[in-house]
Design an enzyme around this catalytic site. Structure first.
Site, PDB file in Angstrom:
ATOM      1  N   ASP A  12       0.995  -1.111  -0.105  1.00  0.00           N
ATOM      2  CA  ASP A  12       0.064   0.013   0.044  1.00  0.00           C
ATOM      3  C   ASP A  12       0.810   1.083   0.062  1.00  0.00           C
ATOM      4  O   ASP A  12       1.637   1.535   0.804  1.00  0.00           O
ATOM      5  CB  ASP A  12      -0.957   0.198   1.433  1.00  0.00           C
ATOM      6  N   MET A  13       0.645   2.018  -0.798  1.00  0.00           N
ATOM      7  CA  MET A  13       1.379   3.372  -1.027  1.00  0.00           C
ATOM      8  C   MET A  13       0.977   4.306   0.047  1.00  0.00           C
ATOM      9  O   MET A  13      -0.207   4.528   0.708  1.00  0.00           O
ATOM     10  CB  MET A  13       1.236   4.036  -2.485  1.00  0.00           C
ATOM     11  N   TYR A  17      -1.734   9.949  -2.952  1.00  0.00           N
ATOM     12  CA  TYR A  17      -1.952  11.287  -3.955  1.00  0.00           C
ATOM     13  C   TYR A  17      -0.817  12.438  -3.510  1.00  0.00           C
ATOM     14  O   TYR A  17      -0.447  12.892  -4.366  1.00  0.00           O
ATOM     15  CB  TYR A  17      -3.212  11.834  -3.862  1.00  0.00           C
ATOM     16  N   ARG A  54      -0.145  15.042   8.711  1.00  0.00           N
ATOM     17  CA  ARG A  54      -0.690  14.239   9.821  1.00  0.00           C
ATOM     18  C   ARG A  54      -0.279  14.421  11.246  1.00  0.00           C
ATOM     19  O   ARG A  54      -1.021  14.404  12.230  1.00  0.00           O
ATOM     20  CB  ARG A  54      -0.557  12.928   9.425  1.00  0.00           C
ATOM     21  N   ASP A 115      -3.954   2.334  -5.129  1.00  0.00           N
ATOM     22  CA  ASP A 115      -2.671   2.297  -4.815  1.00  0.00           C
ATOM     23  C   ASP A 115      -2.198   1.147  -3.797  1.00  0.00           C
ATOM     24  O   ASP A 115      -1.153   1.161  -2.734  1.00  0.00           O
ATOM     25  CB  ASP A 115      -2.641   3.614  -3.503  1.00  0.00           C
ATOM     26  N   GLU A 116      -3.053  -0.006  -4.128  1.00  0.00           N
ATOM     27  CA  GLU A 116      -2.437  -1.044  -3.413  1.00  0.00           C
ATOM     28  C   GLU A 116      -3.075  -2.516  -4.109  1.00  0.00           C
ATOM     29  O   GLU A 116      -3.659  -2.378  -4.919  1.00  0.00           O
ATOM     30  CB  GLU A 116      -3.241  -1.279  -1.890  1.00  0.00           C
TER      31      GLU A 116
HETATM   32  N1  LIG Z   1     -11.837   8.099   0.952  1.00  0.00           N
HETATM   33  C1  LIG Z   1     -10.755   8.289   0.084  1.00  0.00           C
HETATM   34  C2  LIG Z   1      -9.604   7.416   0.469  1.00  0.00           C
HETATM   35  C3  LIG Z   1      -8.705   7.412  -0.267  1.00  0.00           C
HETATM   36  N2  LIG Z   1      -8.375   8.053  -1.472  1.00  0.00           N
HETATM   37  C4  LIG Z   1      -7.399   8.243  -2.369  1.00  0.00           C
HETATM   38  C5  LIG Z   1      -6.340   9.103  -1.874  1.00  0.00           C
HETATM   39  C6  LIG Z   1      -5.275   8.208  -1.251  1.00  0.00           C
HETATM   40  O1  LIG Z   1      -4.089   8.861  -1.296  1.00  0.00           O
HETATM   41  C7  LIG Z   1      -5.459   6.865  -2.278  1.00  0.00           C
HETATM   42  C8  LIG Z   1      -4.928   5.723  -1.062  1.00  0.00           C
HETATM   43  O2  LIG Z   1      -5.847   5.933  -0.013  1.00  0.00           O
HETATM   44  P1  LIG Z   1      -5.150   5.209   1.272  1.00  0.00           P
HETATM   45  O3  LIG Z   1      -6.377   4.896   2.254  1.00  0.00           O
HETATM   46  O4  LIG Z   1      -4.192   4.035   0.966  1.00  0.00           O
HETATM   47  O5  LIG Z   1      -4.654   6.250   1.976  1.00  0.00           O
HETATM   48  P2  LIG Z   1      -3.006   6.962   1.497  1.00  0.00           P
HETATM   49  O6  LIG Z   1      -2.255   6.119   0.684  1.00  0.00           O
HETATM   50  O7  LIG Z   1      -3.504   8.435   1.178  1.00  0.00           O
HETATM   51  O8  LIG Z   1      -2.310   7.055   3.157  1.00  0.00           O
HETATM   52  P3  LIG Z   1      -1.616   5.710   3.488  1.00  0.00           P
HETATM   53  O9  LIG Z   1      -0.084   6.124   3.857  1.00  0.00           O
HETATM   54  O10 LIG Z   1      -2.378   5.655   5.103  1.00  0.00           O
HETATM   55  O11 LIG Z   1      -2.088   4.617   2.959  1.00  0.00           O
HETATM   56  O12 LIG Z   1      -6.722   6.907  -2.352  1.00  0.00           O
HETATM   57  C9  LIG Z   1      -9.696   8.803  -2.001  1.00  0.00           C
HETATM   58  O13 LIG Z   1      -9.570   9.448  -2.698  1.00  0.00           O
HETATM   59  N3  LIG Z   1     -10.718   8.636  -1.073  1.00  0.00           N
HETATM   60 MG   LIG Z   2      -4.884   2.076   0.020  1.00  0.00          MG
HETATM   61 MG   LIG Z   3      -2.077   4.167   0.858  1.00  0.00          MG
END
Ligand SMILES: Nc1ccn([C@H]2C[C@H](O)[C@@H](COP(=O)(O)OP(=O)(O)OP(=O)(O)O)O2)c(=O)n1
Ligand SMILES: [Mg+2]
Ligand SMILES: [Mg+2]
Length: 781
Positions: A12-13, A17, A54, A115-116
């Site tokens: 998972d990235m 974004y 964060r 992203d995963e």
């Molecule tokens: N309700 C959401 C959740 C996520 N995303 C998009 C933005 C995030 O960057 C991407 C990946 O979601 P993640 O849950 O994996 O969250 P992040 O990658 O941003 O953070 P983390 O480092 O916790 O994985 O999907 C979105 O558009 N709407």
């Molecule tokens: Mg994700």
């Molecule tokens: Mg992520």
DNA sequence: ACGGGTGGCACA
DNA sequence: TTGTGCCAC
């Protein structure tokens, strides 16, 4: 198969974004940032937050303003606005690049979101252990955490017997591979990510989130009790929503550890078998969900909300926005075709309206035969006009969405084109020299001679490039889109037939047989009150250590019913109708009835039937309940009062009715060669479906091979399929350029039929007798 | 009535 | 092989 056999990784990235934006603008690196969309109102909605932000307390649900309040230095990066809506292309592209890196490690990869992805590296682990079991060292696992262990201890333990067949040793090797994978992702894309390493997907996903960013976590099966001891139920995938809440309430528990205290029997008192098995297993860290191989999405969609005062009222607004969506879809479809060599066959038009002060969401499925933006848009407009256009000529739309799917591979395209160039002698691959190729030739050479240019265009998968040109201006007025007319020059088209091809290998592998240990519909279980049941002793008990039980589905027969096992009895024909076909089935009877009704009006006959029909139309709804007369609307087509909640399907009825008449017209007037071709290309699915759903019909077809029976067969099919492609099906042979005129044609036919006269040509505009608003007005903005 | 846009899936 | 809701990112 033991539940500790596999090694599964979830990658998972990190704040994905945000990373994408940071890479694009390195000045942002190390600053607190958040990605927002639509930043005009209250700073926009935050959809991603990087780790520095964060730390300052910025979270996803906040508005840009809120973030600024907590973290004044935060950089708010806007999602691009294209055609008046958020455009996520750059993140999709970035996600694709990551997935390609991952795929180099194993084809057994399942993209789970932008992203995963899950990777099943069981084989790779075994191979690496065979090659060199001693390659794992602590310094290669610097960012690796192991639940319940210190990394060093875990490695020492894994090595200690020198046999290297410990389950934990597999996980350790998995951890090493995960480190390599993450290093490769960083090297090739510049993005950092985190990973979970476990024996199954649920656990891999769970622990991937334990240490972020840029770290990874292994969960040995024996550490599960410790992990679960304080782990909230909500953290488990699928338990984060309403069902998870209900579970907590019902059992009065908060943690997974508490859930594991419940016996299978106890759980079965509250949940159905499938859910019970799933919960029981998950509570023990057991999850048999396979990692499927899918690199590319199964569907492509775009949508936009128009909340509150932004709702779409005027026809021109609806036309504009459906056009914007269609344009984006068409663009992405074209790109998808180039990248994946496949064609979407289906489009779903979704919309929510305000009806009686309530939001009502609906969707309609149509078949997709062209990627031409104008055709996509036309399909959308068509649906909206049928379902959303009010009698005052306005709409009340709060949400619009287009979603395409049902992709079919377009293999052998190159072979086919060369086939054309070189002639039949040069065909090298005997596999494709079959009826399909025959059909292609038939369409290519016979088609033009017996149909119009427009009809041919319908069959041709176009290679449209022209419309991309202009509509690129961002961040302008929402009405800024330029209306470029698409020149459709048939000579510029490349001819690709939509060849029926073997099921795509990749997709085929993603087809798990039905199981009973999967989470099912959570909704359904809300008030599930299971009858007292004896526990089924045929459940599988498998675990050498015998400390755990693994409830697997005892599926001897995978519910043979290819379709749905729930039926309703049709009041009209007394037949058992599958639930999913019920609405269309009603439509069918309705259409027939209305049709008869009109005839009887003309012939002054059969008043009894007419009366019953009017009853049906006038004061009872489809459930035989009395209609609340305060919530009705007069149908402009039949002049009868329809409850607002049923207006949409009522329009379907009329649509189906018109189809009947139009189809009968086609049969009468079109040359038989055309009909034959139409039905050969009408897709096998129709035949297949009938084999299942209606043996009688099927037998008729096979017995009498005449054109007539075939025609009536398909006619029935079309009607039976409410949503169905209806128009697309008939439009396969009918110009779709302007559906309005097409509808006018239907209307003309209907009028003619009512007058018992023989129709000749589609008339452009037939004025209706002044009775009321004609249906034509429905379809015209 | 404002966290919006996307995607996958199970059920009926 | 349709329409809807849930769950997730
Ligand atoms: N309700 C959401 C959740 C996520 N995303 C998009 C933005 C995030 O960057 C991407 C990946 O979601 P993640 O849950 O994996 O969250 P992040 O990658 O941003 O953070 P983390 O480092 O916790 O994985 O999907 C979105 O558009 N709407
Ligand atoms: Mg994700
Ligand atoms: Mg992520």
């Amino acid at each position: 198969m033991s539940h500790t056999e596999r090694v599964v990784i979830l990658v998972d990235m990190d704040c994905f974004y945000c990373q994408v934006e940071e890479k694009l603008d390195p000045r942002l690196e190390s600053l607190p940032i958040a990605v927002v969309q639509y930043n005009a109102w209250r700073g926009g909605g935050i959809i991603a937050v990087n780790y520095p932000a964060r730390d300052k307390g910025v979270t996803r649900h906040m508005r840009g303003e809120d973030a600024r309040a907590v973290c004044p230095e935060i950089q708010l990066v806007k999602v691009p606005n294209v055609r008046g809506k958020a455009d996520l292309t750059k993140y999709r592209e970035a996600g694709k690049r990551v997935a390609e890196v991952l795929q180099a490690f194993t084809p057994l990869l399942q993209r789970a979101s932008v992203d995963e992805a899950y990777l099943d590296i069981t084989k790779l682990v075994k191979k690496r252990i065979e090659e060199d079991p001693e390659q794992i060292s602590k310094d290669k696992m610097k960012n690796t955490h192991i639940v319940g262990f210190k990394t060093e201890d875990f490695l020492i333990n894994s090595y200690k017997d020198k046999i290297y067949n410990d389950k934990n040793f597999n996980l350790a090797m998995g951890g090493l591979i995960a480190e390599e994978i993450r290093a490769a992702v960083l090297e090739k894309t510049g993005y950092k990510c985190s990973a979970g390493i476990a024996h199954n997907k649920i656990l891999a996903k769970l622990v991937a989130g334990l240490h972020k960013p840029n770290q990874q976590t292994i969960i040995p099966q024996d550490s599960i009790p410790q992990l679960y001891e304080t782990l909230s139920i909500k953290k488990i995938k699928n338990l984060g929503g309403k069902f998870g809440n209900m579970l907590s309430e019902k059992l009065n528990i908060e943690n997974m550890g508490q859930l594991s205290q419940f016996s299978h029997k106890d759980l079965s008192k509250h949940f159905d078998e499938k859910t019970t098995n799933w919960l029981y297993n998950i509570a023990r860290g057991i999850d048999s969900e396979p990692v499927t191989t899918r690199l590319v999405p199964k569907s492509i969609g775009c949508c936009k909300r128009f909340p509150g005062k932004n709702c779409l009222i005027l026809p021109e607004d609806v036309d504009h926005w459906i056009g914007e969506l269609a344009q984006e879809i068409a663009e992405r479809l074209e790109q998808d075709f180039e990248e994946n060599n496949r064609r979407a066959k289906q489009i779903i038009v979704s919309f929510t309206q305000k009806i009686n002060f309530k939001d009502v969401t609906s969707s309609r499925t149509q078949s997709l035969t062209s990627y031409d933006f104008k055709k996509v848009k036309q399909i959308g407009m068509d649906v909206l006009n049928r379902h959303c256009l009010k009698s005052d000529g306005n709409y009340h739309i709060l949400f619009l969405g287009l979603n395409v799917g049902n992709f079919e591979d377009n293999k052998n395209v190159s072979k086919i084109t060369s086939f054309f160039k070189n002639g039949t002698e040069n065909v090298k691959n005997p596999e494709i020299v079959d009826s399909k190729v025959t059909k292609i030739f038939f369409k290519a050479f016979q088609g033009p001679s017996c149909s119009t240019k427009e009809q041919i265009q319908e069959d041709i998968i176009t290679n449209e490039e022209t419309e991309k040109a202009d509509n690129k201006e961002d961040n302008v007025s929402i009405y800024s889109v330029s209306t470029v007319d698409l020149e459709e020059d048939i000579d510029n088209f490349i001819y690709y037939d939509d060849v029926f091809c073997k099921k795509d290998d990749l997709n085929k592998s993603e087809n798990p047989s039905p199981r009973k240990d999967r989470p099912g519909s959570f909704f359904k279980r809300y008030f599930h009150k299971p009858e007292e049941r004896n526990f089924d002793t045929s459940k599988i008990f498998e675990e050498e250590s015998s400390e755990e039980e693994n409830y697997e589905n005892n599926i001897t027969e995978p519910e043979e019913n290819n379709g749905f096992k729930h039926f309703q009895f049709c009041a009209e024909c007394n037949k058992k109708i599958p639930d999913n076909e019920y609405q269309s089935h009603i439509d069918f009877h309705f259409a027939v009835k209305v049709s008869d009704d009109k005839v009887s009006e003309n012939t002054q006959n059969n008043t009894v039937q007419k009366c019953s029909i009017q009853n049906m139309l006038k004061n009872v709804n489809s459930h035989n309940e009395l209609i609340d007369l305060s919530n009705v609307e007069k149908c402009p087509d039949c002049n009868k009062l329809i409850p607002l909640s049923e207006v949409q399907s009522h329009k379907d009825y009329h649509f189906a009715l018109k189809l009947v008449k139009e189809e009968s017209h086609i049969y009468k007037t079109k040359p038989s060669i055309l009909n034959t071709e139409k039905y050969t290309t009408a897709t096998k699915t129709k035949n297949k479906k009938v084999e299942k759903s209606n043996k009688n019909l099927k037998r008729k077809v096979s017995e009498i091979k005449s054109n007539i029976s075939l025609k009536s067969f398909f006619k029935t099919e079309d009607l039976n399929n409410d949503n169905s492609t209806i128009c697309s099906t008939c439009c396969k042979r009918i110009k779709l350029e302007d559906f309005g005129s097409h509808v006018d044609f239907h209307e003309a036919r209907k009028l003619h039929n009512q007058l018992n006269s023989t129709p000749t040509t589609p008339s452009k505009k037939v004025e209706k007798p002044n009775t009321s608003k004609g249906i034509v007005s429905y379809f015209k903005p």
